[in-house]
Design a protein around this motif. Structure first.
Motif, PDB file in Angstrom:
ATOM      1  N   ILE A  79      30.358 -30.476  17.933  1.00 52.03           N
ATOM      2  CA  ILE A  79      31.599 -29.850  18.394  1.00 52.03           C
ATOM      3  C   ILE A  79      32.807 -30.700  18.014  1.00 52.03           C
ATOM      4  N   GLU A  80      32.638 -32.021  18.082  1.00 53.18           N
ATOM      5  CA  GLU A  80      33.723 -32.944  17.737  1.00 53.18           C
ATOM      6  C   GLU A  80      34.230 -32.754  16.322  1.00 53.18           C
ATOM      7  N   VAL A  81      33.299 -32.431  15.422  1.00 52.34           N
ATOM      8  CA  VAL A  81      33.723 -32.241  14.028  1.00 52.34           C
ATOM      9  C   VAL A  81      34.030 -30.769  13.739  1.00 52.34           C
ATOM     10  N   GLY A  82      34.299 -30.017  14.780  1.00 50.89           N
ATOM     11  CA  GLY A  82      34.725 -28.631  14.568  1.00 50.89           C
ATOM     12  C   GLY A  82      33.600 -27.618  14.670  1.00 50.89           C
ATOM     13  N   GLY A  83      32.414 -28.084  15.104  1.00 49.98           N
ATOM     14  CA  GLY A  83      31.281 -27.182  15.228  1.00 49.98           C
ATOM     15  C   GLY A  83      31.522 -26.097  16.279  1.00 49.98           C
ATOM     16  N   TYR A  84      30.992 -24.950  16.029  1.00 51.02           N
ATOM     17  CA  TYR A  84      31.093 -23.752  16.872  1.00 51.02           C
ATOM     18  C   TYR A  84      32.504 -23.168  16.939  1.00 51.02           C
ATOM     19  N   ASP A  85      33.465 -23.796  16.220  1.00 52.61           N
ATOM     20  CA  ASP A  85      34.790 -23.172  16.141  1.00 52.61           C
ATOM     21  C   ASP A  85      34.712 -21.828  15.438  1.00 52.61           C
ATOM     22  N   SER A  86      33.849 -21.780  14.400  1.00 46.85           N
ATOM     23  CA  SER A  86      33.741 -20.533  13.643  1.00 46.85           C
ATOM     24  C   SER A  86      33.166 -19.424  14.510  1.00 46.85           C
ATOM     25  N   LEU A  87      32.183 -19.771  15.321  1.00 46.41           N
ATOM     26  CA  LEU A  87      31.596 -18.772  16.208  1.00 46.41           C
ATOM     27  C   LEU A  87      32.648 -18.262  17.187  1.00 46.41           C
ATOM     28  N   LYS A  88      33.424 -19.206  17.739  1.00 46.71           N
ATOM     29  CA  LYS A  88      34.496 -18.807  18.667  1.00 46.71           C
ATOM     30  C   LYS A  88      35.465 -17.862  17.977  1.00 46.71           C
ATOM     31  N   LYS A  89      35.834 -18.246  16.749  1.00 48.41           N
ATOM     32  CA  LYS A  89      36.795 -17.439  16.000  1.00 48.41           C
ATOM     33  C   LYS A  89      36.254 -16.017  15.794  1.00 48.41           C
ATOM     34  N   VAL A  90      35.004 -15.962  15.384  1.00 44.05           N
ATOM     35  CA  VAL A  90      34.396 -14.665  15.077  1.00 44.05           C
ATOM     36  C   VAL A  90      34.320 -13.805  16.335  1.00 44.05           C
ATOM     37  N   ILE A  91      33.829 -14.390  17.401  1.00 41.67           N
ATOM     38  CA  ILE A  91      33.577 -13.581  18.596  1.00 41.67           C
ATOM     39  C   ILE A  91      34.863 -13.201  19.304  1.00 41.67           C
TER      40      ILE A  91
END
Lengths: 366, 592, 525
Positions: free
Chosen positions: B130-142
């Protein structure tokens, strides 16, 4: 309905049909080994490959659903060459022992080899050798003759709902066997034997009983009330095998008794002459719990053989005597759910019209 | 005392094998006893990280002091103390243990997308991702994109399936998205079965969350509520990390019910494969998940029409899915900026064989084979001649030197008779016999054939037998033609991809190295001096010192001679095991 | 069967009660499995975990003999849920209102208490059957071999009638007949109260019809049923018996009683293909021929009359039953003249219209299902299309009644008998088969593992099983098939004859013995 063209001929079939269904509807002959109309398409033998316009490689007709306007070619020098290669490969891993095979003459592989005139084989090489034989008493499983068409696996799973066998091992060593390669332990319905295209699965009791000049008699199974249609194969005066045809009410499926339990017909224990008791009943001291030796040896001492005339006259005299002395209702008849309608009809007629009583029944209750 | 200390120890499978766990705890202890708190301090950490590719130099350890990174190679437990004392405490890196130019050259031409965080973050800690931006894409998509919009980004990026066939991922999602069904499934194919391939394994070991994030975005796009990761049981570390990752992801609410507060439910199950190569084939994989024997079935219907339990199903490879979060994050154009006209993005390869630098690499598509082998791989080991490169694993083909400048993409590889496959790349040199190489791969595919269809089960067996007779000196006139004919037959008439591609090693070696086949058949000679039955061992009089090493080592008692006198080999007794060749220190044994 | 065998695959709900179909009617079993594969829901009601349970949506493991309570409870739920077919009830039945009142007594809780089936499962089964569009009920001896067997059958009829599930394709009530021609033997009048075609012997005009046809005076007195014959022989009233193709010593309940009775007869004739246990105590044994050695017809459980063809010549001097009967008849002063079996068949057809349209030629290929009254009639695939032939059918008020002999302190286990797959009936045919003797060589008693543990019985041990009638030694088979407190013995084996144990209690109407319930004790020997 879907219309497609096969070898230039138009054919209309139901929507969920396969290309093979359409080919068969046109009566075009195409070789198959792993196909069975009642089983899930398999696509393993690769003999029914056809060319379909728009698809780069040849496709198996048995697995391909039809679509509107499809153009199918079932034969070409290339397709035939591939089919021939497939057969050569199958034969390269198959014992060359048709002369002693139970199924010779009734073997799809043999028949295709004949039609394709396969005399020599480019691909001779290692052949699977299985020394151990399956010890079950009904089904001879000669896995060296198995071409892995998977029909037995599918019929056992999809029709019988048992799943006693499956593919095991990989590569050239692939083999169909029961779990852990043990002896078959199942319902022994023999559905697998019925669908096997080669001599891999046969009845153990068929062995060396005959292959040619068999008389085929269509008749009815003598066991339960399902009334399955069976075909008796006769050599001289012996029933040597029982099969059933796919177009019967039982669709060719049978159970262990219907398929394998006909040996009683030729049993040496069959009664062959009328018998009249010589030892009085009281001294025969019979008990059901006595097991071996079988009854026959015992009964030899209890009865003497008689001619039909003697036996029938004796019966007639005794029945007359009893009827005169005690009246017709002192006599009763038990008929049989194993006998024919005609026999049952005549039996009750005999009891009613000849003896003069309604004391007639059979085992419907047991 | 330094302000900020980070130590990253490789604990991929390679790193573990080189003692990673032990070294990791030694570093912790050493730092603790030096009064540096490696567990709690914000500014100091000792982390396990995934594989960074250069497994040949394991155990690799990064020591980062105030942002300055020094990488040590071949780290052993006994080296830990000195590194801590000299480098961390006194500020003098241990120069003789540091990686050299070859390590940096190895990385120079690589472009890391999928592997970008492998070797950087702790794969067992979701917070590191998460620190390196993980799951940001999932958040963005959803939270801000419709499934259609998501699919359109993936389509525009040009991402193609990294499992080998290269089907456009966005298109696959779109077809499945449009299917009407009460249930749909998405499956991550992690049944990496090519011998020598470890791309997917490294991604799952080094950054499992990226795959889960991609899988969840895929599920959202197609409308699946259930997903599977089908992974080989032979990858215990990957399975373990995947399990942890799924658990952590569920706890954080990235999978489960009402993900991120939206009406989207999705959960992931792990299904272990039992090691059958064919289960990487999608229909076999589905059968295996359903509890049946992993056997392919004919397509159509394709899984997007009728897949798992007869429902529309998308199956994507690990690497494909791991690309997805980066594409969503950086945009389709960014991804499409890498690669060639038809093949976009980067590709991970497992570079092995006779190259100096063995390991896992990620390169932009369109890079030449020469760049991969000579720049990244550092050229051929032992100054030998490059002969060919085998791509695509056992289903691929051998590409000769004349195509070294070929730009690598799906189409170009197919044109020269090989395939991209999942990304295996085995470099062969002059000491490799091409007939033997073909035989090696065929042994594998034949043993892994599921046995369902005749061409694959019996056909490959016969191919193998012909190759065996050629390599054993019993080849016949016409065998090459027979190989070609049979290969063509198997390719065109097999049921699944395994059979269709199994003859590739044979066909490509015949195509480019026909003379080697002819030498085996006509001259009973193996030009590379590999095929045991075609070689003889002899002792060169002028080099033999009569030391007797060969005589002692010979298991067949085939070597005669008295001390200090030239020895001889009795060829009638020699079993050609090559032991004498290996033990002779004077190069006096000759293979011919 | 009201339906045909091929229709079985098209039910949407299959309700099997008291039939171990896959073992006793394997091919109908295949059809049921096919129905399940095609999406049908299967309800199995059986005290034993029979093989069909593997395919079932719900399995009702009721205590043996509690079928009426189970069915009434199911019907209670169906009524409460409003799943009855009002139109069918109004048009075709009578007595529903009072029947409905009866059902009030059987809420699922009561059902659970009597049958031991969780009420949730009763409700589940009721909803499945009640909501079905093409349900089929299948039953066999598990329903009929009780002292309340007739009530069980009425109860099944009630269920089908209240839901209107009769008289349509793939919808009906299907008793499975156990023997290849038990249907035909009934059809042909081998019953003490019926002439061929179920024409009552004591009904006005019927006797005259047969007297005219047979040109002889006939008795108007209803005859003895098989169990009554045994009793009458025991009492000394019955003096002679003629038994054709039956083995009552092993197949009838209470072997010792049967033996005693048959031994008392002045004269016993047995006509068979083997020296059966019954033949051994006969005064004269006549050798007859088997199915493969003669021509004739069999009528299967779906009323299909099919042609039996002669395939081989019979052994020795054995003779066809038809020949033997006509010869005896002649010697008793009544000439029967038939040139072929078909002539007998045609005579039956003249006396029973349901067969009138059939000829051997017509039935040669696939047989014909009766009724088939005219030469152009296609036969009848399923019965009661468009209603019942005799007008309205009545609902029968049947209450749960305990079986006659239930376990007690002295005989604590409930014994059911039946068949298994590999043997057939008294084994006179199957026990001549080598392969069968290898796979199923001996008798066994199925005992629930918990019971076995409590009694200290090990698998494979020989134990003694006794009832009030007698006792046998038999091998224990520890199996999760029977429920606790219940044991099962196949009746095929003379050396451990289950019927030594069974009781003579029988249904007052059908006279079927209660083979499915008697009390036994188990002892380690």
């Amino acid at each position: 309905m879907v219309t497609l063209t096969i070898d230039g001929k138009k054919v209309t079939v139901r929507k969920l049909s396969t290309v093979l269904d359409a080919i068969k509807k046109l009566n075009i002959s195409i070789p198959t080994l792993c196909h069975h109309p009642d089983l899930t398409p398999f696509g393993g033998c690769r003999l029914c490959i056809v060319d379909i316009k728009g698809i780069a490689r040849p496709t198996t007709a048995c697995t391909t659903p039809v679509s509107e306007g499809m153009e199918v070619i079932t034969t070409s020098p290339t397709l035939e060459k591939m089919r021939r290669t497939t057969l050569e490969l199958l034969l390269s891993d198959h014992p060359d022992d048709c002369r002693v095979c139970e199924r010779a003459g009734d073997c799809k592989l043999q028949e295709l080899a004949y039609f394709y005139g396969i005399r020599e084989n480019h691909f001779l090489g290692e052949r699977r050798i299985y020394k151990k034989r399956d010890g079950n008493p009904f089904i001879e499983r000669d896995m060296e003759k198995c071409i892995l068409c998977g029909k037995c696996v599918r019929v056992c799973d999809e029709i019988e709902g048992v799943g006693a066998i499956d593919f095991a091992y990989r590569g050239f060593r692939t083999k169909i066997c029961p779990p852990y390669d043990k002896d078959l332990d199942c319902e022994f319905c023999g559905q697998c034997v019925a669908v096997c295209p080669t001599g891999a699965l046969t009845g153990k009791m068929w062995k060396q009983k005959g292959r040619q000049n068999l008389k085929e008699i269509d008749t009815i199974c003598p066991y339960c009330g399902c009334g399955c249609n069976i075909t008796l194969l006769i050599k001289r005066n012996d029933v040597i095998r029982v099969t059933s045809k796919p177009e019967t009410i039982n669709e060719g499926w049978l159970c262990v008794k219907g398929r394998f339990c006909y040996e009683f017909i030729n049993s040496p224990e069959r009664l062959t002459k009328p018998l009249i008791r010589v030892v009085p009943k009281e001294s025969s001291a019979f008990s059901v719990q006595q097991t071996n030796p079988p009854f026959l040896s015992l009964s030899k001492e209890l009865f003497r053989e008689a001619s039909w005339d003697e036996a029938l006259n004796y019966i007639a005299d005794r029945l007359k005597e009893i009827k005169e002395k005690y009246g017709p209702d002192s006599i009763a008849g038990l008929s049989s759910a194993k006998c024919t309608n005609e026999e049952n009809y005549l039996f009750q007629k005999f009891i009613r019209a000849v003896i003069g009583t309604n004391n007639v029944d059979h085992c419907a209750r047991y | 005392m330094s302000k900020e200390i980070k130590i990253k120890v490789c604990t991929g499978t390679g790193g573990m094998a080189a003692g990673g766990e032990n070294v990791l705890s030694l570093f912790r202890n050493a730092l603790l006893s030096a009064g540096i708190d490696a567990t709690f301090s914000e500014k100091c950490s000792v982390d396990k990280v995934g594989c960074r590719g250069f497994c040949g130099m394991d155990l690799l350890v990064d020591v980062i002091v105030d942002g300055k990174k020094i990488t040590y190679k071949y780290v052993k437990p006994e080296m830990v103390d000195r590194i801590v004392q000299e480098h961390i405490i006194r500020g003098n890196p241990v120069v003789e243990w540091m990686v050299e130019d070859d390590f940096y050259n190895f990385h120079k031409k690589q472009t890391k997308v999928v592997l970008s965080q492998c070797g950087e973050i702790d794969p067992e800690d979701i917070n590191a991702y998460i620190e390196v931006g993980g799951y940001d894409s999932l958040k963005k998509v959803i939270t801000s994109m419709t499934p259609e919009e998501t699919i359109s980004v993936i389509k525009n990026s040009g991402l193609r399936g990294r499992g080998g066939a290269g089907f456009p991922t966005g298109l696959k999602w779109e077809i499945c998205h449009r299917k009407k069904s009460d249930k749909k499934y998405i499956i991550c194919n992690a049944d990496e079965g090519d011998p020598g391939a470890f791309m997917d394994r490294s991604v799952l070991e080094g950054n499992p969350h990226s795959v889960l994030e991609g899988l969840t975005i895929g599920a959202y796009s197609i409308g699946a509520e259930e997903g599977y990761v089908y992974i080989r049981a032979e990858y215990p570390l990957a399975v373990n990390r995947l399990r942890k990752a799924i658990e952590q992801s569920r706890q954080k609410g990235f999978i489960g019910n009402d993900i991120l507060g939206k009406r989207f439910n999705f959960d992931i199950k792990i299904k272990l494969g039992a090691g059958a190569f064919v289960c990487g084939e999608e229909t076999a994989l589905i059968a295996s998940i359903e509890g049946k024997r992993g056997m392919p079935r004919a397509r159509p219907p394709f899984p997007v029409d009728s897949g798992l339990w007869g429902k529309p199903t998308v199956i994507n490879n690990v690497e494909t899915l791991a690309n997805v979060p980066y594409i969503i994050k950086n945009g389709a154009e960014w991804f499409a900026s890498f690669g060639t006209e038809k093949s976009k993005g980067t590709k991970v390869f497992a570079l092995t064989g006779k190259v100096k630098n063995n390991g896992l690499i990620e390169v932009p598509l369109g890079i030449t084979l020469r760049e991969i082998i000579f720049d990244i791989g550092g050229g051929i080991e032992g100054e030998k001649m490059f002969k060919a490169v085998q791509t695509g694993g056992p289903s691929g083909g051998c590409i000769p030197a004349e195509f070294l400048d070929l730009e690598v993409d799906y189409e170009s590889l197919a044109q020269v008779g090989s395939i991209m496959g999942s990304g295996g790349m085995v470099v062969l040199d002059e000491t490799n016999c091409m007939v033997n190489t073909a035989k090696f791969f065929l042994e594998f595919t034949q043993a892994e054939s599921c046995g369902k269809c005749t061409p694959c089960r019996v056909g490959t067996k016969r191919l193998l037998e012909i190759l065996e007779r050629i390599t054993s000196g019993n080849g016949k006139e016409g065998d090459i033609e027979l190989l070609e004919e049979l290969s063509y037959y198997i390719k065109t008439s097999s049921l699944c991809g395994l059979g269709m591609t199994a003859p590739n090693p044979v066909l490509s070696t015949i195509k480019y190295f026909r003379d080697e086949y002819e030498a085996h058949i006509k001259d009973r000679r193996c030009p590379a001096v590999v095929c045991r039955d075609l070689i003889t061992y002899s002792i060169l009089e002028e080099l033999c010192t009569g030391c007797g090493a060969c005589k002692r080592a010979c298991p067949a008692d085939a070597i005669r001679g008295i001390r200090k006198k030239t020895h001889t080999i009795d060829t009638s007794l020699c079993i050609k095991c090559g032991t004498c060749f290996d033990v002779c220190k004077f190069k006096a044994i000759m293979k011919s | 069967m009201t339906n045909s065998i091929p229709e079985a695959e098209n039910h949407d709900v299959v309700f099997v009660i008291g039939s171990n179909t896959t073992e006793t009617h394997p091919i109908i079993g295949l059809k049921m499995k096919k129905a399940v594969r095609k999406g049908a829901e299967l309800i199995v009601a059986d005290p034993r975990k029979i093989d069909l349970v593997r395919f079932a949506t719900v399995w009702l493991q009721h205590k043996p003999g509690t079928d009426v309570a189970l069915l009434n409870s199911i019907m209670h739920v169906i009524t409460k849920e409003g799943l009855i077919d009002k139109k069918f009830i109004e048009t075709w039945t009578e007595g529903f209102e009072s029947f409905k009142e009866l059902l009030e007594e059987y809420p699922p809780e009561v059902g659970e208490k009597i049958t031991g089936v969780p009420k949730e499962d009763i409700i589940k089964a009721a909803l499945l059957y009640g909501n079905a569009i093409r349900p089929g009920i299948y039953f066999a001896m598990g329903i009929t071999q009780h002292t309340h067997g007739t009530e069980n059958v009425y109860s099944i009829a009630n269920l089908a009638m209240m839901t209107g599930n009769l008289g349509r394709e793939s919808t009906g009530v299907n008793p499975l007949r156990g023997q290849n021609n038990v249907q035909g033997a009934c059809d042909m009048g081998c019953l003490p109260d019926f002439y061929p075609g179920y024409q009552k012997v004591n009904l006005q005009g019927v006797k005259e019809k047969f007297e005219n046809a047979w040109k002889v005076k006939l008795s108007e007195k209803t005859g003895l049923t098989a169990p009554e014959m045994i009793n009458s022989a025991n009492d000394g009233n019955l003096k002679a018996m003629y038994i054709m193709g039956e083995n009552p010593v092993l197949s009838d309940p209470d072997v010792n009683n049967t033996l005693k009775a048959l031994n008392k007869l002045d004269f016993l004739i047995v006509q068979d293909i083997f020296m059966t246990e019954t033949a051994e105590i006969a005064d004269v044994v006549l050798p007859s021929v088997c199915f493969a050695e003669k021509e004739g017809t069999f009528t299967n459980t779906e009323r299909r009359v099919q042609l039996l063809r002669k395939a081989v010549e019979p052994p020795g001097e054995s003779k066809e039953d038809l020949w033997i009967i006509t010869q005896l008849s002649k010697r008793l002063g009544y000439e029967m003249r038939y040139d072929s079996a078909e002539e007998v068949f045609q005579e039956a057809g003249r006396l029973w219209p349901a067969l009138a349209g059939m000829t051997y030629k017509r039935i040669a290929k696939k047989g014909l299902q009766w009724p088939c009254p005219t030469p152009d009639h296609p036969g009848t695939q399923y019965l009661f299309k468009g209603g019942f032939p005799r007008g309205k059918a009545s609902f029968s008020i049947v209450r749960y009644r305990e079986a006659e002999e239930l376990p007690d302190n002295e005989y604590p286990f409930l014994l059911s008998t039946g068949r298994h797959l590999f043997q057939y009936h008294t084994g006179s045919m199957t026990r001549k088969i080598d392969a069968i003797n290898k796979i199923a060589p001996e008798a066994y008693i199925e005992i629930n593992p918990d019971d076995a543990k409590q009694l200290g019985i090990d698998d494979g041990k020989i134990i003694r099983v006794s009832s009030r009638r007698g006792s046998i030694s038999i091998k224990a088979m520890i199996s999760d098939r029977p429920r606790r407190g219940m044991v099962f013995i196949p009746f095929h084996f003379r050396e451990a004859a289950a019927n030594i144990l069974t009781s003579n209690n029988h249904d007052p109407i059908s006279k079927i013995p209660e083979f499915k319930v008697c009390a036994v004790k188990l002892e380690i020997t």
